[in-house]
Design a protein around this motif. Sequence first.
Motif, short mmCIF file in Angstrom:
data_model
loop_
_atom_site.label_atom_id
_atom_site.label_comp_id
_atom_site.label_asym_id
_atom_site.label_seq_id
_atom_site.Cartn_x
_atom_site.Cartn_y
_atom_site.Cartn_z
N ILE A 52 0.63 -1.30 0.04
CA ILE A 52 -0.06 -0.05 0.02
C ILE A 52 0.84 1.38 0.10
CG2 ILE A 52 -1.79 -1.10 1.08
CD1 ILE A 52 -0.95 0.30 3.59
N PRO A 53 0.30 2.14 -0.38
CA PRO A 53 0.99 3.46 -0.58
C PRO A 53 0.99 4.25 1.18
CG PRO A 53 -1.31 4.07 -1.43
CD PRO A 53 -0.97 2.56 -1.20
N TYR A 54 2.37 4.33 1.33
CA TYR A 54 2.41 5.16 2.68
C TYR A 54 2.51 6.50 2.76
CZ TYR A 54 3.76 5.58 7.73
OH TYR A 54 3.96 5.84 8.97
N PRO A 55 1.75 7.47 3.28
CA PRO A 55 1.93 9.00 2.91
C PRO A 55 2.73 9.69 4.29
CG PRO A 55 -0.01 8.51 4.17
CD PRO A 55 0.65 7.05 4.06
N GLY A 56 3.45 10.82 3.93
CA GLY A 56 4.12 11.45 4.67
C GLY A 56 4.06 13.04 4.12
N ARG A 57 4.51 13.94 4.98
CA ARG A 57 4.27 15.32 4.54
C ARG A 57 5.65 16.17 5.15
NH1 ARG A 57 1.37 19.53 7.69
NH2 ARG A 57 1.35 18.73 9.93
N PHE A 58 5.76 17.39 4.74
CA PHE A 58 6.53 18.26 5.49
C PHE A 58 6.03 19.53 5.75
CE2 PHE A 58 9.57 15.91 2.32
CZ PHE A 58 10.64 15.71 3.23
N LYS A 59 5.99 19.93 7.13
CA LYS A 59 5.24 20.83 7.83
C LYS A 59 5.43 22.02 7.51
CE LYS A 59 6.16 19.12 11.76
NZ LYS A 59 6.08 18.93 13.51
N LYS A 60 6.90 22.44 7.05
CA LYS A 60 7.20 23.61 6.80
C LYS A 60 7.92 23.32 5.55
CE LYS A 60 8.10 25.50 11.48
NZ LYS A 60 8.87 25.96 12.43
N PHE A 61 7.80 25.08 4.62
CA PHE A 61 8.33 24.98 3.68
C PHE A 61 8.26 26.24 2.89
CE2 PHE A 61 4.37 23.42 3.12
CZ PHE A 61 3.53 24.15 2.25
N THR A 62 9.38 26.74 1.82
CA THR A 62 9.24 28.06 1.45
C THR A 62 9.08 27.94 -0.26
OG1 THR A 62 10.64 29.08 2.94
CG2 THR A 62 10.33 30.22 1.02
N ILE A 63 8.02 28.76 -0.81
CA ILE A 63 7.91 28.40 -2.20
C ILE A 63 8.02 30.14 -2.91
CG2 ILE A 63 6.36 27.81 -4.05
CD1 ILE A 63 4.94 25.81 -2.37
N ASP A 64 8.97 30.29 -3.45
CA ASP A 64 9.27 31.51 -4.18
C ASP A 64 8.48 31.34 -5.74
OD1 ASP A 64 10.39 32.70 -2.19
OD2 ASP A 64 12.44 31.93 -2.79
N LEU A 65 7.75 32.11 -6.10
CA LEU A 65 7.19 31.94 -7.34
C LEU A 65 7.27 33.42 -8.11
CD1 LEU A 65 5.34 30.59 -9.29
CD2 LEU A 65 3.40 31.54 -7.92
N ASP A 66 7.86 33.38 -9.13
CA ASP A 66 7.69 34.47 -10.21
C ASP A 66 6.77 34.04 -11.33
OD1 ASP A 66 9.37 36.10 -8.77
OD2 ASP A 66 11.40 35.42 -9.70
N TYR A 67 5.67 34.77 -11.50
CA TYR A 67 4.60 34.43 -12.37
C TYR A 67 4.20 35.49 -13.27
CZ TYR A 67 0.01 32.39 -13.63
OH TYR A 67 -1.08 31.95 -14.16
N ASP A 68 4.03 35.07 -14.60
CA ASP A 68 3.54 35.76 -15.66
C ASP A 68 2.34 35.16 -16.31
OD1 ASP A 68 2.93 37.45 -17.66
OD2 ASP A 68 5.16 37.13 -18.64
N PRO A 69 1.14 35.50 -16.02
CA PRO A 69 -0.06 34.77 -16.47
C PRO A 69 -0.11 35.22 -18.05
CG PRO A 69 -0.44 37.04 -15.15
CD PRO A 69 1.16 36.82 -15.03
N GLU A 70 0.47 35.97 -18.59
CA GLU A 70 0.36 36.14 -19.94
C GLU A 70 1.46 35.30 -20.73
OE1 GLU A 70 -1.95 37.89 -21.32
OE2 GLU A 70 -2.91 38.27 -19.34
N ASN A 71 2.51 35.00 -19.85
CA ASN A 71 3.64 34.10 -20.65
C ASN A 71 4.17 33.25 -19.43
OD1 ASN A 71 5.72 33.37 -22.04
ND2 ASN A 71 6.93 34.81 -21.99
N VAL A 72 3.44 32.05 -19.28
CA VAL A 72 3.62 31.15 -18.26
C VAL A 72 4.85 30.51 -18.43
CG1 VAL A 72 3.25 28.97 -17.16
CG2 VAL A 72 1.32 30.66 -18.04
#
Length: 198
Positions: A52-72
């Motif tokens: 069976i698949p055994y799950p886990g997670r990371f409680k803390k993280f940082t995601i830096d996103l530079d996003y351009d909706p017109e030019n993904v």
Amino acid sequence: RSSDLRNLILGCFSIFCAVGFVFQSSVADAAPWKVDKSHSFVLFEVTHLGLIPYPGRFKKFTIDLDYDPENVEASKVEVRIPVKTVETDDSLTNETLLGEQFFDANNFPTMTFVSTGIRRTGETTGIIDGDLTIIGNTRKVSMEATFKGKAKHPFTGNPVIGITAVAKINRMKWGLTAWLPFVGKTITIRIAFEASPE
């Protein structure tokens, strides 16, 4: 002839400048977006005893996103995870994951994913190519991403986007070789987040 040559050179120069301007504009349009950590997660899943698949997670993280909706394709994302924040439903498993057999948290406290390119595969889907670093080993990874849509935040009125990304990796390539065959080789990584313009 000299005038023709001069006109040709000026024409090529104009084209070069125009292309350079378009390229610079597309890159410059990617702007920072703030990720809402309270509505985001980093999960993983591995097969236990081949059953069976055994799950886990990371409680803390940082995601830096530079996003351009017109030019993904011009967008960029970087994820940093303190490995000591790993969590499963078993305390002994948590300790083992932090030890030298797996993440070796004392010597390698952070794992990272840094995008190197984004490719569209559909209207709301794409591939995020990047470098994944675990216990000091860096390998190429491609994450299947889905744009879940756009909404308006009920309190701030700011636009909010939702993105999910999934990748399957062979942990052996990163030196995570312990506990075979009790723990499967393939790890499924799931990342999801909401973000708004800064």
